[in-house]
Design a protein around this motif. Structure first.
Motif, mmCIF file in Angstrom:
data_model
loop_
_atom_site.group_PDB
_atom_site.id
_atom_site.type_symbol
_atom_site.label_atom_id
_atom_site.label_comp_id
_atom_site.label_asym_id
_atom_site.label_seq_id
_atom_site.Cartn_x
_atom_site.Cartn_y
_atom_site.Cartn_z
ATOM 1 N N LYS A 16 100.111 -39.868 86.006
ATOM 2 C CA LYS A 16 101.157 -39.100 85.329
ATOM 3 C C LYS A 16 101.463 -39.651 83.938
ATOM 4 O O LYS A 16 102.047 -38.948 83.112
ATOM 5 N N LYS A 17 101.080 -40.891 83.663
ATOM 6 C CA LYS A 17 101.341 -41.481 82.352
ATOM 7 C C LYS A 17 100.239 -41.197 81.339
ATOM 8 O O LYS A 17 100.419 -41.421 80.143
ATOM 9 N N LEU A 18 99.085 -40.721 81.806
ATOM 10 C CA LEU A 18 97.956 -40.515 80.896
ATOM 11 C C LEU A 18 98.176 -39.271 80.039
ATOM 12 O O LEU A 18 98.768 -38.291 80.483
ATOM 13 N N PRO A 19 97.684 -39.281 78.793
ATOM 14 C CA PRO A 19 97.753 -38.063 77.967
ATOM 15 C C PRO A 19 96.927 -36.963 78.607
ATOM 16 O O PRO A 19 95.904 -37.222 79.246
ATOM 17 N N ALA A 20 97.369 -35.715 78.445
ATOM 18 C CA ALA A 20 96.714 -34.606 79.141
ATOM 19 C C ALA A 20 96.630 -33.388 78.238
ATOM 20 O O ALA A 20 97.415 -33.231 77.297
#
Length: 791
Positions: A137-141
């Motif tokens: 959920k913290k990764l850029p998407a």
């Protein structure tokens, strides 16, 4: 199946004999999150003096048998504080453990003993990766929409189908060779938005595990990978909620206790660009003299409820429903007759799982699961001429639908006779219903007195798939640990049956300096097939059974590697693998989905091989964490009726693949994240020359320019690389906390290839036509912003 019961009973008998010769007592129970009551999967239980340990299963249940007397058990899990219990063991005892979460990443403590069950070198299973959902959920998407499958594409040995797509191509396999399980239920289409997003809502997920090889005997039915995703159970302590508002979609999750023994979770997500754009689209069409609308949306709903009857009995009911819909409706204004056009494209999944956990004894755990899964795909298209006199209206339409529906029942047993043995055995049965596709044609023409409705379809097919398995994870001496087992499967439809006995083996041997040597071997058999055209991930995939003409797919895979924990929180693994696949299917040249002929006559059959090496360095704790992955791989296909029978590179054959993933907690309120990926370009088939073909038809001699293709997948697109970055700002308010997330996909605006096309120009100086290959790119730099909240 009767033949498999003998080794199961033999293992149980041997374990009972072992128990009778050494007096032990059993400590068992559940391990949970202290704040939410969620059970913890693969939590560690360790007794230091005896160097004995175990882990909790998928439902948080653990069992460890130890000699009588004083024992000290340490319970641990990444992201949680350790809990230690001193017990005077005079008989079997039930102890449920609530682990408190760590105050910060710096306080995460993992048992440091070299025999700790949580360390990578201690685990028998290789080619397996678990990625914490909070890290995903913290990764850029892309467009700020968290995507589980896109995060998994960043792992070594895993590739995407193309720019922005959510397909999984694992170690040279195809998407249909992945067993994707949501709470134990197969998901047959995991894509939204034509493949650019996956169907999994991260806010409703507790655990994600990907197995690329060395498959334990409990898994079967696919060749290349197992993706196991478990939903949250719902906070059993207090009511909570979370949600987010992004560029393309918003979502909301609610969870909490219904009573002291019952909890629930419900989570929903929907895109809304169609709603926002509707007034503009309708006005634009009206300006063109047309009344109508067009748009696209997708939605997901996840729900789960669970009830605890006692320490021995729990029941769970989970449901997922998701759907995509593209629509176009238009009608001419102020015309007589008025042209009317209607078009719709829809696809979706429904899955349901009803589970009953029962502790038969402190050493024997049973999970019974009844499941339902349905995937359907439909297209509708219609044209009409509407007159002021309705009796003169003309219309013609065509509707197409296909899909697959499953009902299944599974029994899974966990038996732990001692810390040196972890035995799993079980059985399952699945009833498949395949709809190979049906067309409904309708026409009404009052002027010519034509009115008919006709259905052209292939017969729906019912099939039964059965399976049984037994496996044991056991220790030999201080250095060697082995997981070995057998998986039996069968498939029957009409008058044709197939059966398979698949041996599985994996091991680890502890070398000096904490280094582990690992090896695995697995055979797999797959009875259902996916017909699809290689290209953009449109949902025109057709699931079909093995028949007398279409044999089951088979594979075997061997792997060897090294694994080690480095310092405090780093893990490194190096693996090499080789895989062979038989009875692969593909469309004949020129064939496709929308045809009336028997689908079996449109296929060709062949084989494939893949081999490669993977390096994976991962950091799991601290303010800074992430991973670096590298893959060198080669994947080929060979079909007698394609490419002149010669071997050719698989479309998604990539020689080199690199991924760098990092998140950094700058302060308690600011989090930084970034990813960088590089991959060799996909293989594509391009003409090597053009020529003029001369043929005679009914009007005389005709000429047509034709292309000559020397071989399949004979060129490569440009290499792919991309960087994504993100930053989030969090703040705790009195009654809730909120987070603003900003970032960019493809930060340095790399024009990565999406597909190749040709352009023909006339060169006036030479008097010849020149053919140029052009590259089409899909995504430039795409910034995003997301607002999320918790209460």
């Amino acid at each position: 199946m009767k033949n498999l019961l003998l080794p199961i009973l033999l293992l149980v008998f041997i374990s009972m004999v072992y128990e009778s010769t050494a007096q032990t007592y059993t400590v068992s129970g559940y391990i949970k999150d202290q704040d939410t009551g969620e059970t913890l999967i693969s939590a560690n239980v360790f007794e230091n003096e005896l160097s004995s340990g175990t882990i909790s299963n998928t439902y948080g249940f653990y069992s460890i048998s130890l000699p009588p007397g004083k024992v000290t058990l340490t319970y641990s899990y990444i992201g949680y504080q350790n809990v230690t219990k001193e017990i005077e063991l005079t008989g079997d005892v039930n102890i449920n453990i609530d682990l408190p979460t760590s105050i910060s990443f710096e306080e995460v403590v993992i048992t440091a003993d070299k025999n700790s069950e949580g360390r990578i070198e201690e685990k028998t299973q290789m080619s397996t990766v678990e990625v914490p959902i909070e890290q995903i959920k913290k990764l850029p998407a892309l467009l700020g929409e968290t995507d589980v499958i896109k995060a998994l594409q960043l792992l070594p040995g895993v590739q995407s189908g193309g720019e922005g797509q959510s397909g999984l191509y694992v170690r040279g396999g195809s998407p249909d060779q992945n067993l994707i399980l949501l709470d134990g239920v197969p998901v047959y289409n995991a894509n939204h938005l034509f493949g650019f997003f996956s169907v999994f809502n991260a806010d409703a997920i507790k655990d994600v595990k990907l197995i690329k090889g060395g498959f334990p005997a409990r898994y079967g039915g696919r060749l290349s990978s197992v993706l196991e995703i478990n939903m949250k159970e719902g906070n059993s302590k207090e009511f909570h909620g979370e949600g987010s508002i992004g560029i393309v979609a918003s979502k909301l999750t609610l969870e909490g206790p219904i009573s002291d023994k019952t909890s629930f979770i419900v989570s929903g997500r929907r895109t809304y660009i169609d709603l926002l754009a509707r007034p503009l689209i309708k006005q634009s069409l009206r300006d063109e003299g047309v009344d109508g609308n067009t748009g696209y949306f997708f939605h997901d709903i996840n729900a789960k409820i669970n009830h605890t009857f006692s320490d021995k009995d729990k029941i769970y009911l989970s449901v997922y429903q998701g759907r995509d819909l593209f629509y176009l409706d238009s009608k001419e204004l102020d015309e007589d007759p008025a042209d009317v056009l209607n078009f719709g494209l829809g696809w979706g999944n429904i899955t349901t799982a009803l589970r009953w956990n029962h502790v038969i004894s402190p050493k024997l755990f049973l999970n019974t699961t009844a499941t339902f899964s349905n995937y359907d795909f439909d297209v509708s298209s219609g044209f009409a001429s509407e007159y002021s006199n309705p009796e003169l209206n003309e219309e013609i339409s065509i509707d197409y639908d296909s899909g697959i529906r499953d009902y299944a029942l599974k029994l899974d047993f966990d038996y732990l006779p001692s810390p040196d043995h972890y035995i799993k055995f079980g059985t399952s049965v699945i009833q498949h219903n395949f709809n190979p596709g049906s067309f409904l044609l309708m026409q009404k023409d009052p002027e010519n007195e034509v009115e008919f409705s006709e259905t052209i379809s292939q017969d729906k097919v019912d099939a039964i798939e059965i399976a049984a398995y037994v496996e044991d994870d056991f220790v030999i001496g201080e250095r060697l640990k082995i997981n070995t087992g057998l998986h039996f499967s069968g498939f029957a439809l009409d008058n044709k049956s197939y059966f398979s006995l698949q041996p599985r083996f994996s091991s680890r041997y502890l070398l000096d300096n904490g280094l582990a040597l690992k090896a695995s071997f697995a055979t797999m058999q797959q009875y259902i097939h996916l017909l699809s055209n290689e290209g953009i991930g449109l949902p025109t995939d057709l699931w079909l059974p093995s028949t007398e003409k279409v044999k089951p797919q088979r594979s075997w895979q061997a792997a060897i590697g090294l694994a080690k924990t480095l310092g405090d929180g780093y893990e490194i693994s190096v693996e090499g693998y080789y895989k062979e696949m038989d009875n692969l299917i593909a469309y004949k040249d020129g064939s496709g989905l929308f045809e009336f002929t028997d689908w079996q006559e449109r296929l060709v059959f062949g084989e494939g091989e893949s081999y490669g090496a993977e390096v994976f360095l991962q950091k799991k704790k601290g303010r800074f964490n992430g991973w670096i992955g590298y893959t060198w791989a080669k994947s080929n296909r060979q079909f007698e009726d394609l490419n002149f029978g010669e071997k050719f590179p698989y479309t998604y054959d990539r020689r080199h693949d690199i991924s760098v993933v990092a998140t950094y907690e700058l302060t308690d309120r600011i989090n930084l994240s970034g990813t960088w990926v590089y991959g060799t370009g996909n293989a594509v088939t391009l003409a090597t020359s053009n020529y003029v073909g001369i043929y005679q038809d009914g009007t005389g001699v005709s000429r047509e320019e034709l292309s000559f293709f020397r071989e399949r997948n004979n060129f490569r697109m440009r290499n792919y690389h991309r960087m994504d970055i993100g930053i989030s700002f969090s703040k705790k308010k009195k009654r809730y906390s909120r987070t603003w997330s900003f970032g960019a996909y493809n930060t340095y605006n790399r024009k990565n290839p999406f597909f190749i096309y040709t352009e023909t120009d006339f060169n006036e100086s030479t008097g010849e036509r020149e053919i140029d290959f052009k590259q089409a790119s899909l995504f430039p730099i795409i910034p995003y912003v997301t607002y999320s909240f918790k209460f």
